[in-house]
Design an enzyme around this catalytic site. Structure first.
Site, short mmCIF file in Angstrom:
data_model
loop_
_atom_site.label_atom_id
_atom_site.label_comp_id
_atom_site.label_asym_id
_atom_site.label_seq_id
_atom_site.Cartn_x
_atom_site.Cartn_y
_atom_site.Cartn_z
N CYS A 112 28.33 47.07 91.09
CA CYS A 112 28.80 48.23 90.33
C CYS A 112 29.88 48.99 91.10
O CYS A 112 30.99 48.50 91.22
CB CYS A 112 27.63 49.12 89.93
SG CYS A 112 28.05 50.24 88.57
N HIS A 207 24.21 46.00 87.33
CA HIS A 207 23.15 46.24 88.31
C HIS A 207 22.11 45.12 88.23
O HIS A 207 21.11 45.25 87.51
CB HIS A 207 22.47 47.59 88.04
CG HIS A 207 23.29 48.76 88.46
ND1 HIS A 207 23.22 49.31 89.73
CD2 HIS A 207 24.22 49.48 87.79
CE1 HIS A 207 24.05 50.32 89.82
NE2 HIS A 207 24.68 50.45 88.66
N GLU A 209 19.84 44.34 90.24
CA GLU A 209 18.52 44.74 90.73
C GLU A 209 17.62 45.30 89.64
O GLU A 209 16.39 45.27 89.77
CB GLU A 209 18.67 45.78 91.86
CG GLU A 209 19.11 47.18 91.44
CD GLU A 209 20.62 47.35 91.36
OE1 GLU A 209 21.08 48.51 91.34
OE2 GLU A 209 21.33 46.33 91.29
#
Length: 233
Positions: A112, A207, A209
């Site tokens: 990001c 993102h 994650e």
């Protein structure tokens, strides 16, 4: 087996209730994704000094998300009213960290804001705002097309990912040597890699994650970073 050390620059947080005061933090999901991959995530203080020497003990670097880069960092003379959480110390450190990591050949995954930092570090520019709620990629999970034959494709093992996005800025002009490896349906650059780079490097605008705990393609990015860190390239 010893876990490779993955440096992750901390983000400034004005409030952290458990600690009672302001703090330097990283997202738990990000830390856990690196740990699942077999790495040892290490938060590092964003001080703009002796960056190369500080990185010498690490095996890889992860540039995480965060607030916006100051527009003057990429030559803009105006500031859009949606620009937020600009911090000069964070900008200076992240930009130096990106340049130093790429120059050293340390494996680097940028996420990001991290992608935007690398782009600006290599002379690229950003769109300060993508335009209203219907255009900004905030709280959005959407399909992203991945270019075949890229490190990104090898890491994720797919040519289309469902990407969890939270950003209102995007790449305008790619930096020197950077090639686009993924795009959203609206044309937004979602991935970048460096042609002929010395070390392993890939960057994504989303993102990973957020969904890595349940999506093997997203976890694959962290696995690839740690694998490159363990192999020394």
């Amino acid at each position: 087996m010893t876990r490779p050390l993955i440096a992750i620059p901390a983000r400034f947080s004005a409030t952290t209730s458990a600690l009672r005061y302001a703090a330097e933090v990283n997202a738990r999901a990000l830390i856990e994704a690196v740990w699942r991959a077999g790495g040892e995530p290490v938060g590092i203080h964003p001080a703009h000094s002796e960056v190369a020497a500080r990185l010498a003990r690490f095996d890889g670097v992860l540039l995480p998300g965060g607030g916006d880069l100051a527009p003057h960092r990429y030559g803009a003379t105006d500031i859009h009213d949606t620009v937020y959480d600009v911090d000069d110390l964070q900008d200076a450190f992240d930009l130096e960290l990106a340049r130093t990591t790429l120059d050293s050949g340390l494996p680097l995954l940028a996420v990001c804001r991290g992608l935007q930092v690398v782009n600006v570090a290599l002379g690229g520019t950003l769109h300060q705002d993508m335009g209203g709620p219907e255009r900004a990629h905030r709280h959005v999970v959407h399909p992203v097309a991945v270019q075949a034959g890229t490190l990104l494709e090898r890491a994720t093992s797919v040519q289309k990912v469902e990407a969890s996005c939270y950003h209102h800025q995007r790449v305008d002009r790619p930096g020197t040597g950077l090639t686009v490896t993924a795009r959203a349906a609206d044309g937004t650059v979602e991935g970048l890699e460096l042609t002929g780079s010395y070390g392993w490097f890939t960057a994504v605008q989303w993102h990973p994650e957020d969904t890595a705990h349940e999506d093997a393609a997203q976890q694959g990015l962290f696995d690839a970073l740690v694998r490159a860190a363990r192999n020394g390239h």
